[in-house]
Design a protein around this motif. Structure first.
Motif, PDB file in Angstrom:
ATOM      1  N   ASN A  95      43.829  48.571  47.634  1.00  0.00           N
ATOM      2  CA  ASN A  95      44.559  48.731  45.861  1.00  0.00           C
ATOM      3  C   ASN A  95      43.928  47.981  45.039  1.00  0.00           C
ATOM      4  N   GLY A  96      43.008  47.800  44.151  1.00  0.00           N
ATOM      5  CA  GLY A  96      42.268  47.238  43.420  1.00  0.00           C
ATOM      6  C   GLY A  96      40.657  46.804  43.580  1.00  0.00           C
ATOM      7  N   ALA A  97      40.296  47.760  44.886  1.00  0.00           N
ATOM      8  CA  ALA A  97      38.770  47.421  45.080  1.00  0.00           C
ATOM      9  C   ALA A  97      37.702  47.871  44.464  1.00  0.00           C
TER      10      ALA A  97
ATOM     11  N   LYS B  94      37.147  51.184  43.777  1.00  0.00           N
ATOM     12  CA  LYS B  94      36.875  52.636  44.008  1.00  0.00           C
ATOM     13  C   LYS B  94      36.667  53.682  42.701  1.00  0.00           C
ATOM     14  N   THR B  95      37.792  53.243  41.966  1.00  0.00           N
ATOM     15  CA  THR B  95      37.853  54.257  41.015  1.00  0.00           C
ATOM     16  C   THR B  95      36.912  53.831  39.466  1.00  0.00           C
ATOM     17  N   THR B  96      36.019  52.775  40.163  1.00  0.00           N
ATOM     18  CA  THR B  96      35.090  52.664  38.748  1.00  0.00           C
ATOM     19  C   THR B  96      34.222  52.571  39.511  1.00  0.00           C
ATOM     20  N   LEU B  97      34.107  53.255  40.265  1.00  0.00           N
ATOM     21  CA  LEU B  97      32.479  53.305  41.287  1.00  0.00           C
ATOM     22  C   LEU B  97      33.133  55.087  41.442  1.00  0.00           C
TER      23      LEU B  97
HETATM   24  P1  ATP Z   1      43.931  51.892  43.560  1.00  0.00           P
HETATM   25  O1  ATP Z   1      43.424  52.145  45.149  1.00  0.00           O
HETATM   26  O2  ATP Z   1      44.772  50.872  42.800  1.00  0.00           O
HETATM   27  O3  ATP Z   1      43.235  53.077  42.942  1.00  0.00           O
HETATM   28  P2  ATP Z   1      40.510  50.596  42.918  1.00  0.00           P
HETATM   29  O4  ATP Z   1      40.149  50.540  44.257  1.00  0.00           O
HETATM   30  O5  ATP Z   1      40.840  52.428  42.819  1.00  0.00           O
HETATM   31  O6  ATP Z   1      42.032  50.969  43.061  1.00  0.00           O
HETATM   32  P3  ATP Z   1      39.507  50.635  40.368  1.00  0.00           P
HETATM   33  O7  ATP Z   1      41.141  50.939  39.797  1.00  0.00           O
HETATM   34  O8  ATP Z   1      38.808  50.231  40.625  1.00  0.00           O
HETATM   35  O9  ATP Z   1      40.244  50.220  41.854  1.00  0.00           O
HETATM   36  O10 ATP Z   1      40.011  49.031  39.738  1.00  0.00           O
HETATM   37  C1  ATP Z   1      39.729  47.502  40.234  1.00  0.00           C
HETATM   38  C2  ATP Z   1      39.772  46.826  39.161  1.00  0.00           C
HETATM   39  O11 ATP Z   1      39.554  46.373  37.737  1.00  0.00           O
HETATM   40  C3  ATP Z   1      41.442  45.742  39.729  1.00  0.00           C
HETATM   41  O12 ATP Z   1      41.331  44.841  40.005  1.00  0.00           O
HETATM   42  C4  ATP Z   1      41.501  46.891  38.030  1.00  0.00           C
HETATM   43  O13 ATP Z   1      43.172  46.244  37.631  1.00  0.00           O
HETATM   44  C5  ATP Z   1      40.527  46.351  36.974  1.00  0.00           C
HETATM   45  N1  ATP Z   1      40.640  47.294  36.220  1.00  0.00           N
HETATM   46  C6  ATP Z   1      39.930  48.545  36.293  1.00  0.00           C
HETATM   47  N2  ATP Z   1      40.269  49.164  35.229  1.00  0.00           N
HETATM   48  C7  ATP Z   1      40.020  48.574  33.734  1.00  0.00           C
HETATM   49  C8  ATP Z   1      39.897  47.896  32.826  1.00  0.00           C
HETATM   50  N3  ATP Z   1      39.722  49.291  31.980  1.00  0.00           N
HETATM   51  N4  ATP Z   1      40.405  47.320  32.313  1.00  0.00           N
HETATM   52  C9  ATP Z   1      40.377  46.322  32.703  1.00  0.00           C
HETATM   53  N5  ATP Z   1      40.214  45.984  34.279  1.00  0.00           N
HETATM   54  C10 ATP Z   1      40.509  47.337  34.866  1.00  0.00           C
END
Ligand code: ATP
Length: 307
Positions: free
Chosen positions: A40-42, A44-47
């Motif tokens: 969580n938070g790695a 993934k969604t951002t990518l």
């Molecule tokens: P998960 O498995 O929990 O969905 P993830 O690997 O998809 O996690 P992301 O959602 O890409 O992780 O988030 C990566 C980091 O960026 C996290 O620390 C998150 O809190 C931060 N983050 C994501 N979107 C935003 C935003 N719009 N504003 C500020 N911080 C953000």
């Protein structure tokens, strides 16, 4: 041209002082099922959002179907279907009405298209149901169905297996394999659990705290995870000669403590004990040492922590 269907070149995305992606370069070949793994938070969604064009990286390039200039990238993205975060359907409308809405919105001609996809994703019998009334597994299928409307060459799915029960996971996995094999769709999907994608992905990318730690094909990953059979025998030299003669394809090492280590043994333990017994050698110990893919991944994270 690189030949990759999807590529990122050192993309970085910051949210204030937080670096969500740190110079990430991924490479997805045509026909691959790419498993993006990270806690969580790695990031993934951002990518995946950066690939789908929902956010722009601060630095680096997203390259889809070999194109990265803004206009060309927009055209390439028409070949891509994405299910990132929520599917955005209308819960009070039926499955088929939602499909029609998204088909028209995307400018896809032909009502048959929705029907084909609903049949393909196993939603045809539920076409009259309100989307809000669907089970979690059916909602995931709907998300996939919506992503499929434009007949994409590429599918991007954020945590599609999240929340599915074991049979739902199996069905979803089979569906992805069908799309990949029958329609030659390249799939990039994320999960925070490696074992969920172990039987689905052909290649993995491990993301940790915004950094890509490793990209590795499943075959190499399996080879890297050791699976040893440690055999203790009364006469290791003679037993080694027997292995050479009768099991020449096996890889073994005589260890300093005189045990024999068989790496990735190809047969059951009984075959090796019978070989010894048939030649009057006594086996006094046999032990299996294995490292699971999950352990490999944990080790990778630990190494990254100390790097
Ligand atoms: P998960 O498995 O929990 O969905 P993830 O690997 O998809 O996690 P992301 O959602 O890409 O992780 O988030 C990566 C980091 O960026 C996290 O620390 C998150 O809190 C931060 N983050 C994501 N979107 C935003 C935003 N719009 N504003 C500020 N911080 C953000």
């Amino acid at each position: 041209m690189s030949g990759y269907v999807i590529e990122t070149r050192k993309i970085t995305k910051k949210y204030g002082s937080l670096t969500a992606l740190d110079q990430v370069s991924i490479h997805v070949g045509r026909g691959e099922i790419y498993g993006l793994i990270g806690d969580n938070g790695a990031g993934k969604t951002t990518l995946l959002k950066a690939l789908a064009g929902l956010i722009w990286p601060d630095h680096g390039d997203v390259v889809i179907l070999g194109r990265h200039e803004e206009k060309a990238l927009g055209q390439s993205r028409r070949q891509m279907g994405a299910m990132v975060e929520h599917a955005g359907y209308f819960p009070k409308l039926s499955v088929e009405k939602n499909m029609e809405y998204f088909r028209i919105l995307k400018g896809i001609p032909g009502k048959n298209r929705s029907e084909d996809i609903l049949r393909l994703t196993g939603l045809w019998d539920r076409r009259k149901s309100k989307c809000g009334d669907l089970s979690m597994g059916m909602k995931q299928r709907l998300g996939l169905a919506i992503a499929m409307i434009g007949e994409p060459q590429i599918l991007i799915l954020d945590e599609p297996i999240n929340g599915l029960d074991p049979s739902g996971i199996i069905e979803f996995r089979q569906l992805l394999h069908r799309l990949n094999e029958e329609k030659n769709i390249t799939i990039l999907l994320s999960s925070h659990i490696l074992s969920e994608l172990e039987q689905t992905a052909t290649i993995f990318g491990f993301l940790n705290k915004g950094k890509l730690m490793e990209e590795i094909p499943i075959q190499t990953l399996r080879e890297k995870c050791f699976d040893d059979l440690i055999i203790t025998v009364t006469d290791p030299q003679t037993y080694a000669a027997l292995l050479d003669r009768h099991c020449s394809h096996e890889h073994y090492t005589i260890m300093p403590d005189h045990t024999i280590r068989l790496a990735h043994p190809t047969q059951g333990a009984e075959v090796y004990s019978k070989l010894a017994a048939d030649h009057g050698i006594l086996i006094t110990g046999m032990e299996r040492h294995q490292q699971s893919l999950e352990n490999y991944y944990m080790q990778l994270k630990e190494d990254a922590c100390h790097a």
